[in-house]
Design a protein around this motif. Structure first.
Motif, short mmCIF file in Angstrom:
data_model
loop_
_atom_site.label_atom_id
_atom_site.label_comp_id
_atom_site.label_asym_id
_atom_site.label_seq_id
_atom_site.Cartn_x
_atom_site.Cartn_y
_atom_site.Cartn_z
N ASN A 149 3.45 9.26 5.37
CA ASN A 149 3.53 8.51 6.76
C ASN A 149 2.32 7.70 6.71
OD1 ASN A 149 5.94 10.04 7.90
ND2 ASN A 149 4.62 11.78 7.09
N PHE A 150 2.20 6.48 7.31
CA PHE A 150 1.08 5.86 7.65
C PHE A 150 0.43 6.23 8.88
CE2 PHE A 150 -0.99 1.99 9.77
CZ PHE A 150 -1.96 2.05 8.95
N LEU A 151 -0.84 6.54 8.99
CA LEU A 151 -1.52 6.80 10.06
C LEU A 151 -2.39 5.99 10.52
CD1 LEU A 151 -2.11 9.38 11.54
CD2 LEU A 151 -4.34 9.96 10.04
N TYR A 152 -3.23 5.11 9.67
CA TYR A 152 -4.05 4.18 10.41
C TYR A 152 -4.85 3.44 9.36
CZ TYR A 152 -8.61 6.85 10.13
OH TYR A 152 -9.63 7.44 9.58
N SER A 153 -5.60 2.38 9.65
CA SER A 153 -6.32 1.82 8.67
C SER A 153 -7.75 1.75 9.22
CB SER A 153 -5.88 0.26 8.19
OG SER A 153 -4.64 0.11 7.76
N PHE A 154 -8.96 1.47 8.38
CA PHE A 154 -10.29 1.41 8.82
C PHE A 154 -11.00 0.74 7.66
CE2 PHE A 154 -10.37 5.24 6.08
CZ PHE A 154 -11.78 5.49 5.73
N THR B 112 0.98 -1.19 0.14
CA THR B 112 -0.04 -0.04 0.06
C THR B 112 0.90 1.16 -0.07
OG1 THR B 112 -0.22 -0.30 2.38
CG2 THR B 112 -2.10 -1.05 1.05
N PHE B 113 1.88 1.24 0.80
CA PHE B 113 2.70 2.46 0.81
C PHE B 113 3.57 2.73 -0.74
CE2 PHE B 113 7.06 4.40 0.95
CZ PHE B 113 6.67 5.17 1.66
N ASN B 114 3.88 1.65 -1.39
CA ASN B 114 4.50 1.91 -2.64
C ASN B 114 3.14 2.16 -3.72
OD1 ASN B 114 7.00 1.08 -1.88
ND2 ASN B 114 7.06 -0.76 -2.63
N ALA B 115 2.15 1.63 -3.51
CA ALA B 115 0.95 2.13 -4.31
C ALA B 115 0.68 3.65 -4.11
CB ALA B 115 -0.16 1.42 -4.04
N ALA B 116 0.60 4.01 -2.69
CA ALA B 116 0.36 5.35 -2.37
C ALA B 116 1.24 6.32 -3.06
CB ALA B 116 0.08 5.73 -0.89
N THR B 117 2.74 5.96 -3.09
CA THR B 117 3.60 6.92 -3.42
C THR B 117 3.33 7.03 -4.96
OG1 THR B 117 5.08 6.41 -1.66
CG2 THR B 117 6.10 7.13 -3.64
N ARG B 118 3.07 6.01 -5.81
CA ARG B 118 3.02 5.82 -7.10
C ARG B 118 1.80 6.76 -7.64
NH1 ARG B 118 -0.49 2.74 -9.97
NH2 ARG B 118 -0.77 1.30 -8.05
N ARG B 119 0.71 6.61 -7.07
CA ARG B 119 -0.56 7.18 -7.24
C ARG B 119 -0.61 8.81 -6.99
NH1 ARG B 119 -3.18 5.84 -11.56
NH2 ARG B 119 -5.34 6.87 -10.64
N LEU B 120 -0.09 8.96 -6.12
CA LEU B 120 0.26 10.52 -5.59
C LEU B 120 0.81 11.28 -6.93
CD1 LEU B 120 -0.20 12.65 -4.00
CD2 LEU B 120 1.82 12.34 -2.60
N LYS B 121 1.93 10.64 -7.24
CA LYS B 121 2.66 11.13 -8.60
C LYS B 121 1.78 11.03 -9.76
CE LYS B 121 6.63 12.74 -10.54
NZ LYS B 121 7.10 13.88 -10.45
N GLU B 122 1.18 9.90 -10.03
CA GLU B 122 0.42 9.72 -11.12
C GLU B 122 -0.82 10.75 -11.16
OE1 GLU B 122 1.27 5.03 -11.88
OE2 GLU B 122 -0.75 5.41 -11.25
N GLU B 123 -1.63 10.82 -10.40
CA GLU B 123 -2.75 11.65 -10.05
C GLU B 123 -2.51 13.20 -9.99
OE1 GLU B 123 -5.95 10.57 -7.59
OE2 GLU B 123 -5.89 8.55 -8.44
N ASP C 270 -9.25 0.48 4.05
CA ASP C 270 -8.51 1.66 3.73
C ASP C 270 -7.33 2.04 4.51
OD1 ASP C 270 -7.95 3.86 2.06
OD2 ASP C 270 -9.68 4.84 2.76
N HIS C 271 -6.19 1.96 3.84
CA HIS C 271 -4.95 2.47 4.69
C HIS C 271 -4.62 3.86 4.41
CE1 HIS C 271 -3.75 -1.75 5.11
NE2 HIS C 271 -4.54 -1.95 4.29
N VAL C 272 -4.57 4.77 5.49
CA VAL C 272 -4.67 6.13 5.43
C VAL C 272 -3.24 6.60 5.29
CG1 VAL C 272 -5.26 8.41 6.38
CG2 VAL C 272 -6.99 6.34 6.30
N PHE C 273 -2.75 7.26 4.86
CA PHE C 273 -1.42 8.02 4.62
C PHE C 273 -1.33 9.49 4.57
CE2 PHE C 273 -0.92 3.87 2.63
CZ PHE C 273 0.16 3.32 3.21
N TRP C 274 -0.40 10.20 5.13
CA TRP C 274 -0.21 11.63 4.99
C TRP C 274 1.06 12.02 4.86
CZ3 TRP C 274 2.28 14.94 8.62
CH2 TRP C 274 2.66 14.32 9.76
N GLY C 275 1.16 13.42 4.39
CA GLY C 275 2.38 14.12 4.32
C GLY C 275 2.21 15.63 4.13
N ILE C 276 3.37 16.31 4.11
CA ILE C 276 3.33 17.77 4.31
C ILE C 276 4.17 18.27 2.94
CG2 ILE C 276 4.20 19.83 5.46
CD1 ILE C 276 3.45 18.39 8.09
#
Length: 171
Positions: A93-98, A74-85, A114-120
């Protein structure tokens, strides 16, 4: 297999694969992620989903969300999609899942772990117009006012997790 989602049980253990549209038609639990990017002023970067998406088109949502490919973390996917979209590289940073289940337009059901990530970052998005119609940075106060006045303009998953995301980030 990139049009497939990873089916999981309640403990996030993979139990199979299914075409993405079929999983949303049947409401089957699958793995997903959501990203919340803030700028150094504390404003949240929202995206407006592009028209032509198979659900929730034109609605405002968190910065980015999607599903990992089979055999992708999920971390690699999140990094990839943030760049793609959004055209952004940011330290996530991983925050939590729900887990949640919500009815969507077009007779579809979102049932995700859903795995939630955040960044600044203060980087300016370079949006992929196939995925994103528009974007904006917004303060929590103005976001809450707009969501109260226009709840139908926001995605279901964003409305479900926003309070918990912001509460966890305040700690």
């Amino acid at each position: 297999m990139n049009d497939h989602v990873v089916l999981v049980n309640e403990n996030d253990v993979e139990i199979g694969l299914m075409p993405k549209l079929e999983a949303h038609q049947k409401g089957v639990l699958h793995r997903a992620f959501s990203i919340f990017i803030f700028n150094t002023n504390g404003e949240l970067l929202l995206q407006q989903r592009a028209y032509g998406k198979y659900h929730s088109e034109g609605l405002w949502s968190n910065t980015c969300c999607s599903h990992p490919f089979p055999d992708e973390s999920t971390f690699n996917a999140a990094t990839r999609r943030l760049k793609e979209e959004m055209g952004i590289d940011a330290s996530l940073n991983f925050l939590y899942s729900f887990r949640y289940e919500a009815g969507l337009d077009n007779g579809l059901t979102e049932h995700e772990l859903d795995h939630v990530f955040w960044g600044i970052t203060d980087k300016i998005p370079v949006i992929n117009h196939d995925e994103v119609l528009s974007y904006k940075y917004i303060s929590e106060k103005n976001l809450r006012i707009d969501m109260q006045n226009n709840p139908a303009q926001y995605t279901e998953w964003f409305k479900i997790c926003l309070d918990e995301v912001l509460e966890k980030l305040r700690i």
